[in-house]
Design an enzyme around this catalytic site. Structure first.
Site, short mmCIF file in Angstrom:
data_model
loop_
_atom_site.label_atom_id
_atom_site.label_comp_id
_atom_site.label_asym_id
_atom_site.label_seq_id
_atom_site.Cartn_x
_atom_site.Cartn_y
_atom_site.Cartn_z
N SER A 134 0.86 -1.19 0.00
CA SER A 134 0.00 0.00 0.00
C SER A 134 0.89 1.23 0.00
O SER A 134 2.06 1.16 0.42
CB SER A 134 -0.88 0.01 1.26
OG SER A 134 -1.51 1.26 1.46
N TYR A 178 -2.09 0.37 10.77
CA TYR A 178 -2.07 -0.12 9.40
C TYR A 178 -0.79 0.29 8.69
O TYR A 178 -0.17 -0.51 7.98
CB TYR A 178 -3.29 0.41 8.66
CG TYR A 178 -3.41 -0.03 7.22
CD1 TYR A 178 -3.56 -1.38 6.90
CD2 TYR A 178 -3.39 0.90 6.18
CE1 TYR A 178 -3.68 -1.79 5.58
CE2 TYR A 178 -3.51 0.50 4.86
CZ TYR A 178 -3.66 -0.84 4.57
OH TYR A 178 -3.77 -1.23 3.25
#
Length: 260
Positions: free
Chosen positions: A144, A157
């Site tokens: 990501s 995250y």
């Protein structure tokens, strides 16, 4: 431009984790269409079986294998079913919560690390010998843009995705000279049915605000297209890192939103 090389007969199996929905399911479809025999793994048995049936009905080769990537014993057992594997797409993962560091839930942090990082480690370790045995294996890690820059409320995250990025980078250094490529695909804002909804514990209002005013966030199919493209490059070509964002997103914290 060189054309995409067809996978060799020895490396037509592509394992996709987190294939029950979103990017994983779309990637399974893309690789099946590219000629791979896809093996779909995820915890949700009904979802991967339905997708395998869909792909088979369309004339492709697909097998469902229910699997929790955080269960090492189950992963090791799964690996014994293969002699060689051509492609491993480490896609299983996700985000939980958006609380600041001061009040973040350690259990959420632990679950994100276990799924995004340890799950990727489990599958990569278990299948690396099979990938090498194929003679032209490919490990794909779907990370990501959170693996490169932080944002408020995202520390858990972001920490997991930073770790996943480092795993990919280090693995590439450690196996250079062996017949296995390591590709990292780092998506930015992707609108899927479940990502934001899962992150906010099923709160549809909070999930909708993530994409509010963004005319065209990425779709799962957009990301799957980049994965399929990277995997189908000639075997001497390695796409080390491909960052893909929607045009409206300049960074993790700067997004153009239309007035509503």
């Amino acid at each position: 431009m060189p054309s995409a090389a067809a996978p060799s007969a020895a490396s037509r199996i592509a394992v996709v984790t987190g294939a029950s929905s979103g990017i994983g399911a779309a990637t399974a479809r893309g690789l099946a269409e590219a000629g791979y025999r896809v093996v779909l793994t995820a915890r949700r048995k009904d979802r991967v079986e339905a997708l395998a049936e869909e792909l088979t009905a369309a004339g492709h080769s697909a097998t469902a294998y229910p699997l929790d990537v955080t269960d090492r014993a189950a992963v090791d057992e799964f690996a014994t079913t293969f002699r060689t594997v051509g492609v491993l797409v480490n896609n299983a993962g996700g985000a939980l919560g958006a609380d600041p560091v001061a009040t973040g839930d350690p259990d959420d942090w632990r679950r994100m690390y276990e799924t995004n990082v340890i799950g990727t480690l489990h599958l990569t370790q278990a299948l690396l010998p099979k990938l090498e045995a194929s003679g032209d294996g490919t490990v794909v890690i779907v990370s990501s843009t959170a693996g490169f820059a932080t944002y408020e409320g995202g520390a858990g995250y972001v920490a997991a995705k930073h770790a996943e990025h480092v795993l990919a980078e280090t693995l590439r250094l450690e196996i250079v000279g062996r017949p296995v490529r390591v590709i990292e695909i780092a998506p930015g804002m992707v609108k899927t049915d479940e990502f934001a909804l899962t992150r906010f514990g099923g709160d549809t209002e909070k999930a909708a605000k993530v994409y509010e005013g963004v005319a065209e966030p990425l779709t799962a199919a957009d990301v799957a297209d980049t994965i399929t493209w990277a995997v189908t490059r000639p075997i001497h070509v390695n796409i080390d890192l491909l960052v893909v964002r929607p045009r409206a997103q300049a960074s993790n914290t700067k997004v153009h939103r239309e007035r509503i």
